[in-house]
Design an enzyme around this catalytic site. Sequence first.
Site, PDB file in Angstrom:
ATOM      1  N   TYR A  47     -19.513 -10.810   9.609  1.00 54.74           N
ATOM      2  CA  TYR A  47     -19.744  -9.422  10.000  1.00 54.74           C
ATOM      3  C   TYR A  47     -18.778  -8.497   9.249  1.00 54.74           C
ATOM      4  O   TYR A  47     -19.163  -7.467   8.724  1.00 54.74           O
ATOM      5  CB  TYR A  47     -19.565  -9.284  11.514  1.00 54.74           C
ATOM      6  N   GLU A  48     -17.524  -8.923   9.185  1.00 51.21           N
ATOM      7  CA  GLU A  48     -16.530  -8.113   8.470  1.00 51.21           C
ATOM      8  C   GLU A  48     -16.907  -8.005   6.984  1.00 51.21           C
ATOM      9  O   GLU A  48     -16.795  -6.955   6.365  1.00 51.21           O
ATOM     10  CB  GLU A  48     -15.131  -8.734   8.607  1.00 51.21           C
ATOM     11  N   LYS A 131     -32.976 -15.660  11.964  1.00 47.80           N
ATOM     12  CA  LYS A 131     -32.327 -15.817  10.664  1.00 47.80           C
ATOM     13  C   LYS A 131     -31.316 -16.952  10.829  1.00 47.80           C
ATOM     14  O   LYS A 131     -30.296 -16.814  11.511  1.00 47.80           O
ATOM     15  CB  LYS A 131     -31.631 -14.512  10.270  1.00 47.80           C
ATOM     16  N   LYS A 331     -28.881  -7.934  11.465  1.00 46.26           N
ATOM     17  CA  LYS A 331     -27.728  -8.805  11.709  1.00 46.26           C
ATOM     18  C   LYS A 331     -27.132  -8.507  13.083  1.00 46.26           C
ATOM     19  O   LYS A 331     -26.849  -7.350  13.402  1.00 46.26           O
ATOM     20  CB  LYS A 331     -26.655  -8.588  10.630  1.00 46.26           C
ATOM     21  N   CYS A 425      14.006 -19.685  20.815  1.00 46.17           N
ATOM     22  CA  CYS A 425      12.896 -20.523  20.348  1.00 46.17           C
ATOM     23  C   CYS A 425      12.455 -21.465  21.469  1.00 46.17           C
ATOM     24  O   CYS A 425      13.292 -22.161  22.060  1.00 46.17           O
ATOM     25  CB  CYS A 425      13.345 -21.323  19.127  1.00 46.17           C
ATOM     26  N   CYS A 428      13.595 -25.251  20.345  1.00 46.22           N
ATOM     27  CA  CYS A 428      14.975 -25.735  20.163  1.00 46.22           C
ATOM     28  C   CYS A 428      15.998 -24.858  20.866  1.00 46.22           C
ATOM     29  O   CYS A 428      17.185 -25.188  20.877  1.00 46.22           O
ATOM     30  CB  CYS A 428      15.305 -25.826  18.675  1.00 46.22           C
ATOM     31  N   CYS A 453      15.291 -27.123  13.678  1.00 49.56           N
ATOM     32  CA  CYS A 453      14.395 -27.012  14.843  1.00 49.56           C
ATOM     33  C   CYS A 453      13.357 -28.137  14.794  1.00 49.56           C
ATOM     34  O   CYS A 453      12.626 -28.286  13.811  1.00 49.56           O
ATOM     35  CB  CYS A 453      13.713 -25.651  14.830  1.00 49.56           C
TER      36      CYS A 453
HETATM   37  S1  IVH Z   1     -36.732 -14.856   4.083  1.00 50.23           S
HETATM   38  C1  IVH Z   1     -36.898 -13.012  -0.455  1.00 50.23           C
HETATM   39  N1  IVH Z   1     -36.387 -15.896   6.445  1.00 50.23           N
HETATM   40  O1  IVH Z   1     -31.119 -15.501   4.794  1.00 50.23           O
HETATM   41  C2  IVH Z   1     -35.983 -13.467   0.621  1.00 50.23           C
HETATM   42  N2  IVH Z   1     -34.540 -15.905   4.953  1.00 50.23           N
HETATM   43  O2  IVH Z   1     -30.434 -12.975   2.470  1.00 50.23           O
HETATM   44  C3  IVH Z   1     -36.654 -14.402   1.548  1.00 50.23           C
HETATM   45  N3  IVH Z   1     -32.549 -16.978   5.849  1.00 50.23           N
HETATM   46  O3  IVH Z   1     -30.288 -16.742   1.886  1.00 50.23           O
HETATM   47  C4  IVH Z   1     -35.786 -14.786   2.653  1.00 50.23           C
HETATM   48  N4  IVH Z   1     -33.373 -17.530   7.798  1.00 50.23           N
HETATM   49  O4  IVH Z   1     -31.864 -18.296   2.984  1.00 50.23           O
HETATM   50  C5  IVH Z   1     -35.818 -15.611   5.268  1.00 50.23           C
HETATM   51  N5  IVH Z   1     -36.230 -16.817   8.558  1.00 50.23           N
HETATM   52  C6  IVH Z   1     -35.682 -16.546   7.388  1.00 50.23           C
HETATM   53  C7  IVH Z   1     -34.347 -16.889   7.107  1.00 50.23           C
HETATM   54  C8  IVH Z   1     -33.812 -16.546   5.871  1.00 50.23           C
HETATM   55  C9  IVH Z   1     -32.311 -17.569   7.022  1.00 50.23           C
HETATM   56  C10 IVH Z   1     -31.563 -16.813   4.771  1.00 50.23           C
HETATM   57  C11 IVH Z   1     -32.101 -17.004   3.393  1.00 50.23           C
HETATM   58  C12 IVH Z   1     -31.318 -16.055   2.543  1.00 50.23           C
HETATM   59  C13 IVH Z   1     -30.696 -15.113   3.518  1.00 50.23           C
HETATM   60  C14 IVH Z   1     -31.215 -13.700   3.292  1.00 50.23           C
END
Ligand code: IVH
Length: 697
Positions: A47-48, A131, A331, A425, A428, A453
């Site tokens: 996330y960062e 994802k 995300k 500490c 120690c 220590c």
């Molecule tokens: S579709 C043209 N579907 O997420 C891109 N990607 O940046 C098609 N990933 O490295 C990607 N689950 O490997 C798609 N259900 C999913 C996914 C998925 C994980 C990964 C993919 C890629 C990154 C996307």
Amino acid sequence: MSDEINNSKIDSKKISDAESRINYLRKEIRRHSKLYYENDAPEITDYEYDMMFEELKSLEAAHPELDDDASPTHRVGGAASEKFSPVAHKVKMGSLTDVFSYDEVRAFVVKCIEKLCVEGEREIKFTVEPKIDGLSASLIYENGLLKTGATRGDGLIGEDVTDNMKTLKSLPTRIEDTGGELCVRGEVYMPRSVFEALNAEKEENGEKPWANPRNAAAGSLRQLDSAVTAKRRLDIFVFNLQYGPLYGDGRLPESHSETVRRISELGFPVIDILKVTGDPDVIISEIERLGRARDTLEYDIDGAVIKVDSLRQRELLGENTSTPKWAVAYKFPPEQKKTKLVGISLNVGRTGVVTPTAELVPVRIAGTTVQRATLHNIDIIRERDIRIGDSVILQKAGDIIPEIVASVKEDRDGTQIPYKFPEKCPACGGELVFDDSYDALESGAARCINAACPAQLERRLIHFASKGAMDIDGMGPRVVNLLLENGHIESAADIYYLKKEEIASLPRMGELSASNLISAIEKSKERGPTRLLCALGIRHTGESASEAVISKFKSIDALFDATEEELSEVDDIGGVTAHAIVEFFSLPETRLVFEKLKSAGVVTAEKENGENGEKNANGASDSFSGLTFVLTGKLPEMTRDEAAALIKSKGGKVSSSVSKKTSYVVAGEDAGSKLTKAFELDVPIIDEETLKRMAEG
Ligand code: IVH
């Protein structure tokens, strides 16, 4: 007029602020990308990383004059490493545009609908699916037989990991022959239960656990020995058809959902499409549902993917350079949970830094049960006003270390006790020094400065024997602790004077494990000065600093006379590290330990023909000394390993990515993005023959 002048001043200030921020972000993103893709050892959460990436993208959009083709925003992902043969992807393995809010998801949906309506499309449907947080891979089947499995690499060229891919639990090696070459794409992952079991094993053996299942999967798939990969019990979800016939009769699928159904019929484990819908509200509620279910799944997910279902409509929408216009990835924000802080324990590290750890009522977060969280240093307890007995918000961004974000002040009932950091500490009883002015890296740290220590000594010895240091197999934390408790060792050098009987008499150690340990200790004497320097555990002096220092000074012996100025001249060694090294080598006990190590036969200097025999044993010239080469594509005669060995034998370095510091790019057939980068950066490009001629001098 004066206003104008003022404005232009403000503008140029803004630009230079933006420029330095952009430069900083590019540098940091490159560093973290390397840690993630090449070392499988990230230091920050995804996330960062994403947030930094987004900030860079928007700064670049606002300042097109500062755009640069070499910016990480113009790249797809990690470069393929030199370990495996390259595979050129016939269909580019692109990535997805990330979005972080539901508004952005809606905007994406509306934009697709608007554009498709203009094209005369009426029924517009989207799929919502998880994802998977693993690593992307492509699989090629020829007449139904699995022929090639490859990682994504930079999207154009990946690594050939076919043998490793064949160890995946549910991946078929033979499918129905649909006539010709079929290529599918999926996400390789390590199931959570496997991850937890293997990580527990690692900890038991004193090894560093993986940060998260994705790193575990990446490290496991990119093993040179597929028997090792097999033990990691990886799995895969297939989510895309890259190219090739899905049906034996030449029919083409019309939609993504149909494709996935058919891929499943062919025997692949496929992604779970949660919904096919045209309603943005349903899309959002499906994402929310997925977010709630996240904890209960056997695999990590880091978001939801929303895709236009119809393949014809996808064509109408088209693609950007490396992302499709017909899909986005939402995300998830890092998961947070409320729990109770029951106490604060203190841990003394090998450099004497005392780190507070929060002891919590166990809570399940992002797939694992957490009952401890690092508080990093005293400042955090103070700044966040964290009291014993407080309700606290715990965050674990799907991976990496859990941390306390805040204490919940409204939940206080008067029984909470502010924490007072001890002055002595905990191990120690020695004085603690609160050295927040020492350097920026450790601000707010408390340090025990007693060199004797016992807690520090134990940590130092564990580090000394660990994998990245002297790599003494069988000498994990348990054995170190036993040896110390029984008075068999008092310093690292004593390890080399241990007797078999002393080891065999320890609890749970027999004759066999004692002789195994003795031979592991013997073997470690040959690790060489770089590893030894790293093993000594000097502050700020890890693997790469040790490598840099030894490449200049050639031996540990020479470091006793090195000055801060001389050390600071070494690439990548700053003043703080130079100071720490000089301080360490001026201690009388360092000299004692060193002499003892040397008398035991521990190698402390680079050998004439190079450490570990890596350089040419025939005493050949160091004609490539100071030069860095990048190999790309298939060379006509040599394998990459052979070419790399040749370069190293002449004192040169081989790197996996092209930068301004690269001296030469050695290119063969089918060279991909590294070649383009070499052109862009004006790095000289040579072929195999020239390399050989140069090597001959
Ligand atoms: S579709 C043209 N579907 O997420 C891109 N990607 O940046 C098609 N990933 O490295 C990607 N689950 O490997 C798609 N259900 C999913 C996914 C998925 C994980 C990964 C993919 C890629 C990154 C996307």
